[in-house]
Scaffold this motif. Sequence first.
Motif, PDB file in Angstrom:
ATOM      1  N   ILE A  85     -66.519 -18.464  -3.895  1.00  0.00           N
ATOM      2  CA  ILE A  85     -66.062 -19.446  -2.916  1.00  0.00           C
ATOM      3  C   ILE A  85     -66.754 -20.773  -3.181  1.00  0.00           C
ATOM      4  N   ASN A  86     -68.034 -20.738  -3.391  1.00  0.00           N
ATOM      5  CA  ASN A  86     -68.791 -21.920  -3.804  1.00  0.00           C
ATOM      6  C   ASN A  86     -70.113 -21.451  -4.366  1.00  0.00           C
ATOM      7  N   ILE A  87     -70.933 -22.402  -4.766  1.00  0.00           N
ATOM      8  CA  ILE A  87     -72.233 -22.037  -5.298  1.00  0.00           C
ATOM      9  C   ILE A  87     -73.253 -21.984  -4.169  1.00  0.00           C
ATOM     10  N   GLY A  88     -74.504 -21.794  -4.493  1.00  0.00           N
ATOM     11  CA  GLY A  88     -75.525 -21.699  -3.448  1.00  0.00           C
ATOM     12  C   GLY A  88     -75.753 -20.254  -3.047  1.00  0.00           C
ATOM     13  N   SER A  89     -75.959 -20.033  -1.776  1.00  0.00           N
ATOM     14  CA  SER A  89     -76.319 -18.695  -1.311  1.00  0.00           C
ATOM     15  C   SER A  89     -75.235 -18.038  -0.474  1.00  0.00           C
ATOM     16  N   LEU A  90     -74.058 -18.683  -0.341  1.00  0.00           N
ATOM     17  CA  LEU A  90     -73.081 -18.174   0.618  1.00  0.00           C
ATOM     18  C   LEU A  90     -72.473 -16.833   0.229  1.00  0.00           C
ATOM     19  N   GLN A  91     -71.885 -16.730  -0.961  1.00  0.00           N
ATOM     20  CA  GLN A  91     -71.225 -15.468  -1.309  1.00  0.00           C
ATOM     21  C   GLN A  91     -72.250 -14.522  -1.913  1.00  0.00           C
ATOM     22  N   GLY A  92     -73.159 -14.059  -1.070  1.00  0.00           N
ATOM     23  CA  GLY A  92     -74.177 -13.119  -1.484  1.00  0.00           C
ATOM     24  C   GLY A  92     -73.748 -11.700  -1.202  1.00  0.00           C
ATOM     25  N   ALA A  93     -74.685 -10.882  -0.781  1.00  0.00           N
ATOM     26  CA  ALA A  93     -74.405  -9.458  -0.570  1.00  0.00           C
ATOM     27  C   ALA A  93     -73.342  -9.254   0.500  1.00  0.00           C
ATOM     28  N   ALA A  94     -73.580  -9.777   1.708  1.00  0.00           N
ATOM     29  CA  ALA A  94     -72.614  -9.619   2.790  1.00  0.00           C
ATOM     30  C   ALA A  94     -71.354 -10.426   2.515  1.00  0.00           C
ATOM     31  N   GLY A  95     -71.532 -11.646   1.977  1.00  0.00           N
ATOM     32  CA  GLY A  95     -70.389 -12.508   1.710  1.00  0.00           C
ATOM     33  C   GLY A  95     -69.391 -11.892   0.753  1.00  0.00           C
ATOM     34  N   SER A  96     -69.864 -11.139  -0.221  1.00  0.00           N
ATOM     35  CA  SER A  96     -68.959 -10.489  -1.170  1.00  0.00           C
ATOM     36  C   SER A  96     -68.085  -9.450  -0.490  1.00  0.00           C
ATOM     37  N   MET A  97     -68.664  -8.709   0.441  1.00  0.00           N
ATOM     38  CA  MET A  97     -67.893  -7.703   1.175  1.00  0.00           C
ATOM     39  C   MET A  97     -66.843  -8.377   2.054  1.00  0.00           C
ATOM     40  N   ILE A  98     -67.259  -9.461   2.711  1.00  0.00           N
ATOM     41  CA  ILE A  98     -66.350 -10.230   3.557  1.00  0.00           C
ATOM     42  C   ILE A  98     -65.202 -10.782   2.722  1.00  0.00           C
ATOM     43  N   ARG A  99     -65.533 -11.312   1.566  1.00  0.00           N
ATOM     44  CA  ARG A  99     -64.518 -11.899   0.688  1.00  0.00           C
ATOM     45  C   ARG A  99     -63.459 -10.877   0.290  1.00  0.00           C
ATOM     46  N   LEU A 100     -63.882  -9.707  -0.156  1.00  0.00           N
ATOM     47  CA  LEU A 100     -62.925  -8.701  -0.598  1.00  0.00           C
ATOM     48  C   LEU A 100     -62.035  -8.236   0.544  1.00  0.00           C
ATOM     49  N   ARG A 101     -62.627  -8.028   1.709  1.00  0.00           N
ATOM     50  CA  ARG A 101     -61.836  -7.562   2.849  1.00  0.00           C
ATOM     51  C   ARG A 101     -60.844  -8.628   3.310  1.00  0.00           C
ATOM     52  N   ALA A 102     -61.299  -9.876   3.387  1.00  0.00           N
ATOM     53  CA  ALA A 102     -60.432 -10.958   3.845  1.00  0.00           C
ATOM     54  C   ALA A 102     -59.298 -11.223   2.855  1.00  0.00           C
ATOM     55  N   GLU A 103     -59.612 -11.202   1.566  1.00  0.00           N
ATOM     56  CA  GLU A 103     -58.581 -11.437   0.555  1.00  0.00           C
ATOM     57  C   GLU A 103     -57.516 -10.345   0.615  1.00  0.00           C
ATOM     58  N   TYR A 104     -57.945  -9.107   0.829  1.00  0.00           N
ATOM     59  CA  TYR A 104     -56.970  -8.016   0.932  1.00  0.00           C
ATOM     60  C   TYR A 104     -56.048  -8.213   2.133  1.00  0.00           C
ATOM     61  N   LEU A 105     -56.627  -8.472   3.294  1.00  0.00           N
ATOM     62  CA  LEU A 105     -55.819  -8.636   4.503  1.00  0.00           C
ATOM     63  C   LEU A 105     -54.837  -9.792   4.360  1.00  0.00           C
ATOM     64  N   ARG A 106     -55.293 -10.873   3.764  1.00  0.00           N
ATOM     65  CA  ARG A 106     -54.393 -12.017   3.571  1.00  0.00           C
ATOM     66  C   ARG A 106     -53.270 -11.664   2.604  1.00  0.00           C
ATOM     67  N   SER A 107     -53.577 -10.892   1.559  1.00  0.00           N
ATOM     68  CA  SER A 107     -52.555 -10.490   0.594  1.00  0.00           C
ATOM     69  C   SER A 107     -51.472  -9.634   1.239  1.00  0.00           C
ATOM     70  N   LYS A 108     -51.830  -8.943   2.328  1.00  0.00           N
ATOM     71  CA  LYS A 108     -50.874  -8.093   3.048  1.00  0.00           C
ATOM     72  C   LYS A 108     -50.175  -8.845   4.174  1.00  0.00           C
ATOM     73  N   GLY A 109     -50.548 -10.105   4.367  1.00  0.00           N
ATOM     74  CA  GLY A 109     -49.957 -10.871   5.454  1.00  0.00           C
ATOM     75  C   GLY A 109     -50.513 -10.508   6.814  1.00  0.00           C
TER      76      GLY A 109
END
Length: 283
Positions: A85-109
Amino acid sequence: MITPSPSPTKRPDEVVVANKTVGTRFTAPEGFERVAVEAGSFAEYLRAFGLKDYGVKPQRYDSSTKTMVDLTDASIAGVFDIALINIGSLQGAAGSMIRLRAEYLRSKGAIENISFELCTTPAFVCDYKTWIEGGRLDKTQVDQDILNWCTDHGENGEVCGHKDVTLGDVDSSFRYYLQQVMLYSNVASLKLQMRKISTSDLQIGDVFCSQAGTALMIVDVAVNRQTGEKMFIVAGGATPATDIHVYDNSNDTGKNVWQTLESNGSFICNGVVYSAESLYRFR
């Protein structure tokens, strides 16, 4: 509809380097076969996730140089083909899990299901539906550990700092939403979106959350039909922001990327112990 389970390829042909998904690059261990998954499910999404070329190293943000550098001690078995998503500390351990779940839900509408509780007191529910309708985070009380929605931003954003508010579900706004969610998330808040699961019932999409503040997601599972034993593959990022990547089995290199539970139901990866009570599943 149930997706047929592919037949496992016998070792030592355990990694097909030319293949570019979790489910095709790593063959099931001998005597095991991949569990069947439902079409359109989160499990199918993760198993079919695209991988960068074999051998590509995951990258991590280096705060001293403010650049992305190769994570030299990480597995090269599989790096997820998804930009940070960006650099720095945002997409870390928890952020990676959030990213995968959110991307999946969006892909399903499933826009109405994209919602995360943020680590404020009390926890603030940041849902994507409110966001695409123009809601933005009012951070005027963030020093008091309080977040609220701001929907009246003023002509120049003087109310809560948001000058340009893009309405609707567009890529740039979705990424900005995820940035804000990750900024106020950690493993403790991540667990608020999930329920605890017994490791004996582990499934693709479940998340190990350690006491040390790390998290790994199960992205594939194989089972021995005779014994019922399960083996699984985990992936995740790290803090500072790191590419989501598949982890090697650091306890038994002969198993390559396939992981196993300890006799007490715990799981150990890269020296981090995930207890038998550390497994969670998204609600």
